[in-house]
Enzyme design. Structure first.
Site, PDB file in Angstrom:
ATOM      1  N   GLY A 170       0.707  -0.950  -0.224  1.00  0.00           N
ATOM      2  CA  GLY A 170       0.114   0.147   0.081  1.00  0.00           C
ATOM      3  C   GLY A 170       0.776   1.151   0.022  1.00  0.00           C
ATOM      4  N   ARG A 171       0.414   2.080   0.834  1.00  0.00           N
ATOM      5  CA  ARG A 171       1.123   3.605   0.695  1.00  0.00           C
ATOM      6  C   ARG A 171       2.446   3.503   1.343  1.00  0.00           C
ATOM      7  NH1 ARG A 171      -4.312   5.563   2.143  1.00  0.00           N
ATOM      8  NH2 ARG A 171      -3.859   4.215   4.070  1.00  0.00           N
ATOM      9  N   ILE A 172       2.690   2.785   2.281  1.00  0.00           N
ATOM     10  CA  ILE A 172       4.083   2.554   3.192  1.00  0.00           C
ATOM     11  C   ILE A 172       4.998   1.491   2.202  1.00  0.00           C
ATOM     12  CG2 ILE A 172       5.256   2.367   5.449  1.00  0.00           C
ATOM     13  CD1 ILE A 172       2.784   2.999   6.796  1.00  0.00           C
ATOM     14  N   ARG A 221      -3.820  -8.623  -1.412  1.00  0.00           N
ATOM     15  CA  ARG A 221      -5.152  -9.193  -1.477  1.00  0.00           C
ATOM     16  C   ARG A 221      -5.207  -9.615  -3.152  1.00  0.00           C
ATOM     17  NH1 ARG A 221      -8.760  -5.649   1.857  1.00  0.00           N
ATOM     18  NH2 ARG A 221      -7.337  -4.109   0.856  1.00  0.00           N
ATOM     19  N   THR A 243       6.709  -3.651  10.593  1.00  0.00           N
ATOM     20  CA  THR A 243       6.209  -2.247  11.112  1.00  0.00           C
ATOM     21  C   THR A 243       4.857  -2.233  10.841  1.00  0.00           C
ATOM     22  OG1 THR A 243       7.244  -1.568   8.845  1.00  0.00           O
ATOM     23  CG2 THR A 243       8.587  -0.995  10.820  1.00  0.00           C
ATOM     24  N   SER A 244       4.202  -3.338  10.896  1.00  0.00           N
ATOM     25  CA  SER A 244       2.586  -3.088  10.817  1.00  0.00           C
ATOM     26  C   SER A 244       1.956  -3.145  12.052  1.00  0.00           C
ATOM     27  CB  SER A 244       2.188  -4.215   9.860  1.00  0.00           C
ATOM     28  OG  SER A 244       2.349  -5.534  10.240  1.00  0.00           O
ATOM     29  N   ARG A 245       1.475  -4.427  12.422  1.00  0.00           N
ATOM     30  CA  ARG A 245       1.067  -4.484  13.624  1.00  0.00           C
ATOM     31  C   ARG A 245       1.460  -5.853  14.273  1.00  0.00           C
ATOM     32  NH1 ARG A 245      -0.021   0.043  13.847  1.00  0.00           N
ATOM     33  NH2 ARG A 245      -2.029   1.236  13.935  1.00  0.00           N
ATOM     34  N   GLU A 301       1.660  -4.169  23.679  1.00  0.00           N
ATOM     35  CA  GLU A 301       2.514  -2.816  23.853  1.00  0.00           C
ATOM     36  C   GLU A 301       2.047  -2.201  25.094  1.00  0.00           C
ATOM     37  OE1 GLU A 301       2.384  -1.004  19.973  1.00  0.00           O
ATOM     38  OE2 GLU A 301       3.093  -2.356  18.877  1.00  0.00           O
ATOM     39  N   HIS A 328       7.467   0.876  18.636  1.00  0.00           N
ATOM     40  CA  HIS A 328       6.494   1.511  17.850  1.00  0.00           C
ATOM     41  C   HIS A 328       6.502   3.149  17.553  1.00  0.00           C
ATOM     42  CE1 HIS A 328       1.815   0.802  16.892  1.00  0.00           C
ATOM     43  NE2 HIS A 328       2.394   1.704  16.053  1.00  0.00           N
ATOM     44  N   ILE A 329       7.765   3.315  16.804  1.00  0.00           N
ATOM     45  CA  ILE A 329       8.274   4.602  16.300  1.00  0.00           C
ATOM     46  C   ILE A 329       8.198   5.008  14.718  1.00  0.00           C
ATOM     47  CG2 ILE A 329       9.430   5.191  18.642  1.00  0.00           C
ATOM     48  CD1 ILE A 329      12.124   4.650  17.109  1.00  0.00           C
TER      49      ILE A 329
HETATM   50  N1  NAD Z   1       5.179   1.076  12.801  1.00  0.00           N
HETATM   51  C1  NAD Z   1       4.292   2.180  12.779  1.00  0.00           C
HETATM   52  O1  NAD Z   1       4.646   3.193  13.496  1.00  0.00           O
HETATM   53  C2  NAD Z   1       3.294   2.548  11.795  1.00  0.00           C
HETATM   54  C3  NAD Z   1       2.904   3.525  10.992  1.00  0.00           C
HETATM   55  C4  NAD Z   1       2.113   3.735  10.109  1.00  0.00           C
HETATM   56  C5  NAD Z   1       1.485   2.581   9.825  1.00  0.00           C
HETATM   57  N2  NAD Z   1       1.453   1.347  10.406  1.00  0.00           N
HETATM   58  C6  NAD Z   1       0.803   0.252   9.920  1.00  0.00           C
HETATM   59  O2  NAD Z   1       1.072   0.008   8.458  1.00  0.00           O
HETATM   60  C7  NAD Z   1      -0.156  -0.460   8.080  1.00  0.00           C
HETATM   61  C8  NAD Z   1      -0.127  -0.087   6.424  1.00  0.00           C
HETATM   62  O3  NAD Z   1      -0.429   1.442   6.379  1.00  0.00           O
HETATM   63  P1  NAD Z   1      -0.530   1.955   4.959  1.00  0.00           P
HETATM   64  O4  NAD Z   1      -0.805   3.543   4.821  1.00  0.00           O
HETATM   65  O5  NAD Z   1       0.514   1.596   3.913  1.00  0.00           O
HETATM   66  O6  NAD Z   1      -1.998   1.481   4.419  1.00  0.00           O
HETATM   67  P2  NAD Z   1      -2.640   1.046   3.172  1.00  0.00           P
HETATM   68  O7  NAD Z   1      -4.083   0.703   3.164  1.00  0.00           O
HETATM   69  O8  NAD Z   1      -1.953   1.892   1.947  1.00  0.00           O
HETATM   70  O9  NAD Z   1      -1.684  -0.412   2.580  1.00  0.00           O
HETATM   71  C9  NAD Z   1      -1.939  -1.470   3.436  1.00  0.00           C
HETATM   72  C10 NAD Z   1      -1.946  -2.668   2.110  1.00  0.00           C
HETATM   73  O10 NAD Z   1      -1.982  -3.775   2.606  1.00  0.00           O
HETATM   74  C11 NAD Z   1      -2.871  -4.770   1.752  1.00  0.00           C
HETATM   75  N3  NAD Z   1      -3.375  -5.840   2.479  1.00  0.00           N
HETATM   76  C12 NAD Z   1      -4.795  -5.955   3.062  1.00  0.00           C
HETATM   77  N4  NAD Z   1      -4.887  -7.036   3.789  1.00  0.00           N
HETATM   78  C13 NAD Z   1      -3.952  -7.772   2.969  1.00  0.00           C
HETATM   79  C14 NAD Z   1      -3.622  -9.419   3.179  1.00  0.00           C
HETATM   80  N5  NAD Z   1      -4.715  -9.979   3.707  1.00  0.00           N
HETATM   81  N6  NAD Z   1      -2.622  -9.677   2.588  1.00  0.00           N
HETATM   82  C15 NAD Z   1      -1.765  -9.068   1.922  1.00  0.00           C
HETATM   83  N7  NAD Z   1      -1.884  -7.605   1.864  1.00  0.00           N
HETATM   84  C16 NAD Z   1      -3.110  -7.135   2.311  1.00  0.00           C
HETATM   85  C17 NAD Z   1      -3.747  -3.720   1.367  1.00  0.00           C
HETATM   86  O11 NAD Z   1      -4.402  -4.183  -0.039  1.00  0.00           O
HETATM   87  C18 NAD Z   1      -2.996  -2.557   1.091  1.00  0.00           C
HETATM   88  O12 NAD Z   1      -2.446  -2.370  -0.233  1.00  0.00           O
HETATM   89  C19 NAD Z   1      -1.305   0.351   8.709  1.00  0.00           C
HETATM   90  O13 NAD Z   1      -2.508  -0.217   8.876  1.00  0.00           O
HETATM   91  C20 NAD Z   1      -0.678   0.347  10.357  1.00  0.00           C
HETATM   92  O14 NAD Z   1      -1.090  -0.834  10.898  1.00  0.00           O
HETATM   93  C21 NAD Z   1       2.683   1.085  11.330  1.00  0.00           C
HETATM   94  O1  DGY Z   2      -1.193   3.171  12.399  1.00  0.00           O
HETATM   95  C1  DGY Z   2      -0.368   4.083  12.639  1.00  0.00           C
HETATM   96  O2  DGY Z   2      -0.512   5.537  12.101  1.00  0.00           O
HETATM   97  C2  DGY Z   2       0.820   3.917  13.688  1.00  0.00           C
HETATM   98  O3  DGY Z   2       0.891   2.799  14.194  1.00  0.00           O
HETATM   99  C3  DGY Z   2       1.221   5.116  14.301  1.00  0.00           C
HETATM  100  O4  DGY Z   2       1.813   5.970  13.528  1.00  0.00           O
END
Ligand code: NAD
Ligand code: DGY
Length: 318
Positions: free
Chosen positions: A154-156, A176, A234-236, A265, A284-285
């Site tokens: 996705g975005r990140i 997906r 870095t997801s969850r 956490e 979680h930074i």
């Molecule tokens: N560590 C941190 O501090 C931090 C910071 C920001 C975000 N995050 C986590 O990162 C995640 C992603 O952020 P984003 O902005 O890129 O979101 P996003 O929605 O742009 O990207 C998530 C991607 O995952 C895909 N996805 C969903 N279910 C799936 C599956 N079962 N198998 C494979 N791919 C799947 C989606 O299609 C999407 O392309 C957030 O939901 C958050 O949990 C963590």
């Molecule tokens: O989902 C998020 O945005 C992070 O976990 C905190 O930045």
């Protein structure tokens, strides 16, 4: 109208809220508002400014008698009971986009630190254990020209892919569904999860926390990875079976892991995964860059204000 802010924020990030509403903000630095206080304050609140440290569950929402908007200072919203919010007619806002680059930077930093054993090196110096330069002392994994597999492009994930291209890496991804436009633009190849795990030198997990992703990285998945592979999350934390990860790291099934997120956490310092040499951990930074956190706070304020004034949120969780 009354709004509750569950964490201490600088006034300049929430000016518009302070000017317009009765604001109850938790004033203790780096600690969330205690649950007991939140349960009291939510009763007559119209708006809630929250973040990933709070559990906005059914029990909490049962105490909310006039809540109209929940605005989280995060892109992830797995800590919010969306179904219960929907039933009560409460809209939910989040902050996608503004944290993408900072989180991609941190993800890549963790990848490099884990692959090249940076923290182990620092520990050795601090403990006065550095004897001399030696041919295979602290040797890690090459990064340049290696294969990275991104789960959740996705975005990140795309931000990480762009950084990986700067290191001439081959980019594989699993989502997906396949996105051919993204593949062309970013020179990324779609793979089924098993193939991605088998081929990647670095596996980076960036999918959101959902029912489908719960413990999606378990024993079977770590066994498929190369013994030289590095796993980054870095997801969850809930997306990973931590016991299986511990076994994979302890037995040498995989080379190392870099983790910014955990099942529970804050992780306790006596957790057995922290005893392992080959794990690099952060509290979680991912998005913790000053400009990014200010942008997240401002966007969350705007979402909250728009919702309370009856305007569409900038980013509403669907
Ligand atoms: N560590 C941190 O501090 C931090 C910071 C920001 C975000 N995050 C986590 O990162 C995640 C992603 O952020 P984003 O902005 O890129 O979101 P996003 O929605 O742009 O990207 C998530 C991607 O995952 C895909 N996805 C969903 N279910 C799936 C599956 N079962 N198998 C494979 N791919 C799947 C989606 O299609 C999407 O392309 C957030 O939901 C958050 O949990 C963590
Ligand atoms: O989902 C998020 O945005 C992070 O976990 C905190 O930045």
């Amino acid at each position: 109208m009354k709004i509750v802010i569950t964490c201490k924020l600088p006034n300049e990030a929430i000016e518009s809220l302070l000017e317009t509403y009765e604001v109850v903000m938790w004033e203790v630095e780096n600690e969330p508002m205690p649950r007991k206080r939140l349960l009291e304050e939510i009763q007559d609140a119209d708006g809630l400014f929250t973040n990933v440290a709070d559990q906005i569950d059914k029990d909490l929402l049962a105490h909310a008698n006039c809540l109209k908007v929940i605005s989280t200072m995060a892109v992830g919203y797995d800590n919010i009971d969306l179904e219960e919010a929907r039933k009560k007619g409460i809209v939910v806002g989040h902050t996608p986009g503004v944290l993408t680059e900072a989180t991609a930077d941190l993800t890549f930093a963790l990848l490099m630190a884990s692959g090249r054993r940076l923290v182990e090196g620092m520990d050795i110096i601090r403990q006065n254990k550095w004897k001399s330069w030696a041919p295979f002392f602290l040797t890690g994994q090459e990064i340049n020209r290696k294969t990275i597999g991104i789960i959740g492009l996705g975005r990140i994930g795309l931000g990480v892919a762009r950084r990986a291209k700067g290191f001439s890496m081959e980019v594989l991804y699993h989502n997906r569904s396949r996105n051919e436009e993204v593949e062309k633009e970013h020179d990324a190849k779609y793979c089924e999860l098993d193939e991605l795990l088998e081929r990647s030198d670095y596996v980076v997990l960036l999918a959101p926390s959902t029912k489908d992703t719960y413990k999606m990285m378990g024993r079977d998945q770590f066994i498929r990875m190369k013994n030289s592979a590095v796993f980054i999350n870095t997801s969850r934390g809930t997306n990973v079976d931590e016991d299986a990860l511990y076994e994979a790291l302890n037995s040498g099934e995989i080379f190392a892991a870099g983790l910014d997120v955990f099942d529970s956490e804050p992780i306790h310092s006596n957790h057995r995964i922290l005893q392992l040499r080959n794990v690099t951990v952060l509290p979680h930074i991912g998005s913790a860059a000053i400009e990014t956190r200010m942008a997240m706070a401002r966007l969350a304020s705007e979402n909250l204000r728009n919702g309370l004034e009856g305007r569409p949120l900038v980013h509403q969780v669907k």
